[in-house]
Design a protein around this motif. Sequence first.
Motif, PDB file in Angstrom:
ATOM      1  N   LEU A   5       0.680  -1.453   0.077  1.00 27.36           N
ATOM      2  CA  LEU A   5      -0.036  -0.356  -0.022  1.00 27.36           C
ATOM      3  C   LEU A   5       0.816   1.286   0.046  1.00 27.36           C
ATOM      4  O   LEU A   5       0.395   2.417  -0.442  1.00 27.36           O
ATOM      5  N   TYR A   6       2.102   1.249   0.461  1.00 24.67           N
ATOM      6  CA  TYR A   6       2.979   2.318   0.644  1.00 24.67           C
ATOM      7  C   TYR A   6       3.116   3.157  -0.672  1.00 24.67           C
ATOM      8  O   TYR A   6       2.679   4.361  -0.550  1.00 24.67           O
ATOM      9  N   PRO A   7       3.512   2.742  -1.892  1.00 20.48           N
ATOM     10  CA  PRO A   7       3.527   3.454  -2.928  1.00 20.48           C
ATOM     11  C   PRO A   7       2.172   4.372  -3.387  1.00 20.48           C
ATOM     12  O   PRO A   7       2.352   5.558  -3.711  1.00 20.48           O
ATOM     13  N   TYR A 165      -4.766   4.100   7.517  1.00 21.37           N
ATOM     14  CA  TYR A 165      -4.842   3.084   8.605  1.00 21.37           C
ATOM     15  C   TYR A 165      -5.988   2.017   8.172  1.00 21.37           C
ATOM     16  O   TYR A 165      -5.883   0.817   8.366  1.00 21.37           O
ATOM     17  N   LEU A 166      -7.059   2.391   7.777  1.00 24.35           N
ATOM     18  CA  LEU A 166      -8.137   1.669   7.381  1.00 24.35           C
ATOM     19  C   LEU A 166      -7.653   0.708   6.291  1.00 24.35           C
ATOM     20  O   LEU A 166      -8.051  -0.595   6.166  1.00 24.35           O
ATOM     21  N   ARG A 167      -6.911   1.277   5.368  1.00 22.75           N
ATOM     22  CA  ARG A 167      -6.474   0.547   4.260  1.00 22.75           C
ATOM     23  C   ARG A 167      -5.602  -0.712   4.664  1.00 22.75           C
ATOM     24  O   ARG A 167      -5.677  -1.818   4.302  1.00 22.75           O
ATOM     25  N   TYR A 168      -4.836  -0.281   5.897  1.00 21.38           N
ATOM     26  CA  TYR A 168      -3.824  -1.544   6.344  1.00 21.38           C
ATOM     27  C   TYR A 168      -4.804  -2.429   7.065  1.00 21.38           C
ATOM     28  O   TYR A 168      -4.492  -3.651   7.373  1.00 21.38           O
ATOM     29  N   MET A 169      -5.846  -2.111   7.784  1.00 20.13           N
ATOM     30  CA  MET A 169      -6.841  -2.829   8.565  1.00 20.13           C
ATOM     31  C   MET A 169      -7.415  -3.797   7.608  1.00 20.13           C
ATOM     32  O   MET A 169      -7.571  -5.064   7.850  1.00 20.13           O
ATOM     33  N   LEU A 254     -16.107   0.308  10.700  1.00 18.17           N
ATOM     34  CA  LEU A 254     -16.077  -1.303  11.265  1.00 18.17           C
ATOM     35  C   LEU A 254     -17.413  -1.883  10.348  1.00 18.17           C
ATOM     36  O   LEU A 254     -17.136  -3.145  10.067  1.00 18.17           O
ATOM     37  N   SER A 255     -18.360  -1.018  10.401  1.00 20.63           N
ATOM     38  CA  SER A 255     -19.523  -1.973   9.398  1.00 20.63           C
ATOM     39  C   SER A 255     -19.220  -2.107   8.107  1.00 20.63           C
ATOM     40  O   SER A 255     -19.420  -3.232   7.535  1.00 20.63           O
ATOM     41  N   LEU A 256     -18.455  -1.183   7.413  1.00 23.03           N
ATOM     42  CA  LEU A 256     -17.933  -1.403   6.077  1.00 23.03           C
ATOM     43  C   LEU A 256     -16.934  -2.660   6.079  1.00 23.03           C
ATOM     44  O   LEU A 256     -16.974  -3.360   5.111  1.00 23.03           O
ATOM     45  N   ILE A 257     -15.882  -2.643   6.981  1.00 19.85           N
ATOM     46  CA  ILE A 257     -14.741  -3.570   6.663  1.00 19.85           C
ATOM     47  C   ILE A 257     -15.097  -4.926   7.197  1.00 19.85           C
ATOM     48  O   ILE A 257     -14.776  -5.990   6.862  1.00 19.85           O
TER      49      ILE A 257
END
Length: 293
Positions: A5-7, A165-169, A254-257
Motif C-alpha cells: 500500500l505504501y507506494p 490506517y483503514l487500508r492497512y486494517m 467497522l460496519s464497512l470492513i
Amino acid sequence: MDTMLYPELYKSLEAVRWDMEKDIPWDSFDASLLTPEQATTIKMNAITEWAALPATEMFLRDNHHDSDFSAFMSIWFFEEQKHSLVLMEYLRRFRPELLPTEEELHAVRFPFDPAPPLETLMLHFCGEIRLNHWYRCAAAWHTEPVIRHIYETISRDEARHGGAYLRYMKKALVQSGDTARAAFAKIGVLMASARRTEKPLHPTNLHVNRALFPRDTVQSRLPDPEWLEHWLDGQIQFDGAWEGKVVDRILHNLSLIFERTFKTVQELNRYRKEIVLRLQAQNGGAGEVPQPA
C-alpha cells in the motif's frame, strides 16, 4: 501476492500535502482575537503532537515483520511532526514566550511497552478519527483566523491518516482473518465507549509504560497534566454531540470492513464475542474469554 500500500498512499498523500509557508495565511493574523488562554492551548497541542516521535518508534519496533506498514510510517511521522512544527511556528511568530522548550518536548518521548500490532493499529485508527473531530471543534472555538485555518488544515490530515490506517486494517483482514477481526472489534468497543467511561480515550491519555506509572501517559508528562480534560470540557466544549460523531464514524467504518451493520457499541460487542467464540473453536477451546458487556 499481497500488493504493498505504501507506494499508492505516498502518491495520494503527496498530492494533497500543504506547504507551511504558502498555504497558511500568516498575514491574516489578528492579535486582538487571540486570548492568553487560547495561546496556552496551542502550546499544549504542539507538545502532544510531538508524541508522534515515540509512537513511531513503537510502530517500527512492533511492526518489524511488516515492511509495507513500516515504510508508511515515513509519511505518517513526517506529517504528524509537521503538525507540531506549524503550531510552534505560530507561537514563534505571535507568542514566542509560549514556545515549548526542547526539554518540554523531550519529556513526551519515552518508550511505549510492546503491544499487539493489530490492536495498536486499530487504536490509532480510532485516535485519528477522534483527533480529526477534536481539531474541528477547536477550530470552531478559536477566534483568531490563522490558528483556525491551522486546526482545520491539520484536522484534514488526521482524517486522511485514518483512511490510510483503514487500508492497512483491510489488508490485515485478508492476511489474518478472525484474529484481526477480534483485535479490531475489541479496541473498537473500548474506543467507542468513551461516554460510559467518562474519559476521552485517545493514545494521548492511555497508559503505555507500566514501569513509569503514574507518569506513563503522554498527558501525564505535559507541563500541565490536567490540561487535556480542561481543554475538552471547559474550553472547546467537546460535548456529547461531538462524541457521538466520533462513535458513529468508528461504527460506520467497522460496519464497512466487517460487512455487517453496527448501530451501537453493544451490537459491536456482540459481534466481538461471536468472533472470540469462533477463534476458540478453531483453537480447540484456547483463546480470549469473552468479557461481559
